[in-house]
Design an enzyme around this catalytic site. Sequence first.
Site, PDB file in Angstrom:
ATOM      1  CE  LYS A  18      -4.202  -1.874   2.160  1.00 47.94           C
ATOM      2  NZ  LYS A  18      -3.828  -3.293   2.174  1.00 47.94           N
ATOM      3  CB  ILE A  19       3.699   2.381   2.128  1.00 54.38           C
ATOM      4  CG1 ILE A  19       2.914   2.324   3.442  1.00 54.38           C
ATOM      5  CG2 ILE A  19       4.680   3.559   2.150  1.00 54.38           C
ATOM      6  CD1 ILE A  19       3.743   1.927   4.642  1.00 54.38           C
ATOM      7  CB  THR A  56      10.008   5.858   5.259  1.00 61.87           C
ATOM      8  OG1 THR A  56       9.542   5.314   4.011  1.00 61.87           O
ATOM      9  CG2 THR A  56      10.587   7.243   5.021  1.00 61.87           C
ATOM     10  NE  ARG A  85       9.188  -2.130  11.521  1.00 62.05           N
ATOM     11  CZ  ARG A  85       8.239  -1.210  11.475  1.00 62.05           C
ATOM     12  NH1 ARG A  85       8.498  -0.020  10.956  1.00 62.05           N
ATOM     13  NH2 ARG A  85       7.029  -1.476  11.937  1.00 62.05           N
ATOM     14  CG  HIS A 105      10.146   4.881  13.433  1.00 59.76           C
ATOM     15  ND1 HIS A 105      10.619   3.637  13.746  1.00 59.76           N
ATOM     16  CD2 HIS A 105       9.089   4.664  12.593  1.00 59.76           C
ATOM     17  CE1 HIS A 105       9.892   2.702  13.135  1.00 59.76           C
ATOM     18  NE2 HIS A 105       8.963   3.311  12.426  1.00 59.76           N
ATOM     19  CD  GLN A 106       9.750  13.346  12.097  1.00 58.10           C
ATOM     20  OE1 GLN A 106      10.597  13.385  12.981  1.00 58.10           O
ATOM     21  NE2 GLN A 106       9.314  14.434  11.473  1.00 58.10           N
ATOM     22  CB  ALA A 107       7.420   8.137   7.903  1.00 58.25           C
ATOM     23  CG  PHE A 108       3.696   6.651  12.488  1.00 58.54           C
ATOM     24  CD1 PHE A 108       2.640   6.806  13.371  1.00 58.54           C
ATOM     25  CD2 PHE A 108       4.990   6.784  12.986  1.00 58.54           C
ATOM     26  CE1 PHE A 108       2.867   7.057  14.736  1.00 58.54           C
ATOM     27  CE2 PHE A 108       5.229   7.024  14.333  1.00 58.54           C
ATOM     28  CZ  PHE A 108       4.167   7.159  15.204  1.00 58.54           C
TER      29      PHE A 108
END
Length: 335
Positions: free
Chosen positions: A156-157, A235, A237, A298-301
């Site tokens: 999906k991403i 973005t 792991r 780790h802020q992409a989400f």
Amino acid sequence: MAYKIAVFDAKPYDIATFNKVNEKYNFELVFHKEHLDKNNVLLASGADAVCIFVNAKVDSEVIDKLYSYGIKLIALRCAGFNNVDIAAAAKKGVRVVRVPNYSPHAIAEHTLALMLCLNRKVHRAFLRTRDGNFSLIGFEGFDMYGKTIGVIGTGKIGKVAVGLFKGLGMNVLTYDLYPDTKWAEATGVKYVSLNELYGQSDIITLHCPLTKETEYLIREESIAKMKEGVMIINTGRGKLIHTKHLIEGLLSRKVGYAGLDVYEEEGAYFYEDHSDAVMTDDVLARLLSFNNVIVTSHQAFFTQEAMSNIAHTTMDNIQSFFEGKELENEVVNKQ
């Protein structure tokens, strides 16, 4: 009687979002700031389920303890599940659920932000102009239009990211262990081998899960196959990239830019404020010393929409378990 959920690694924004969403579900939420691991699993005692995030370390020892407390559900409020021993959980009959889709747009957009900032040196310009320095020396970028970008992982991403890149007029190459050929044909993108992707891409971005097949996908051997000055974005792991090999690539200038929202040893630093402490991770400190590297937290989400979706899906997963319904987002042991 309300089911009691122990929510680990709870930050103020988690507490606010989950409390608001919980008005619909009426669980008893007990928030703990600690990551769930063998040192603090005792905090889960008395709970009916645990809710964890990416920095938890749920190995067989932790699962044995959870099982002894009568806990038979681990609810991940993230997509990745490499930090949970799924086989050990299955042996004990402990179910594991996750949030596979919270906002692919959030992560794809952050990927694009890292690319644009690195290319046009926005991070450096911000610091320079604050000191009154408006020189353009060292800031020359390149047109994204017409460049080739290699997208590893077309879930999906990855698919949303491809749409953004095509909107910039980029030539898109893709690789996936399980290619979606119908989507590729409809979208007009091409699946290629990894070696072809490495050799032809000006930019490479990682959107695949961390598995045995993808661990250290980017390492010395793969970097050697890439174009001189390649830009690498991660973005996904942290352990998709062998960080020491990446640093060697940066030093040799084989890698021209790196945008990292994740880091393979991030558990000791990410999501916490260490600004008053001496950084003891020499590898991370070295990464941060490069002016052609951007590391984010780790802020992409981390968007309003994603946080709301994460909370709702997590609560739905938990409610389905207690009501004996099919667990749509269960992580199934494949061993």
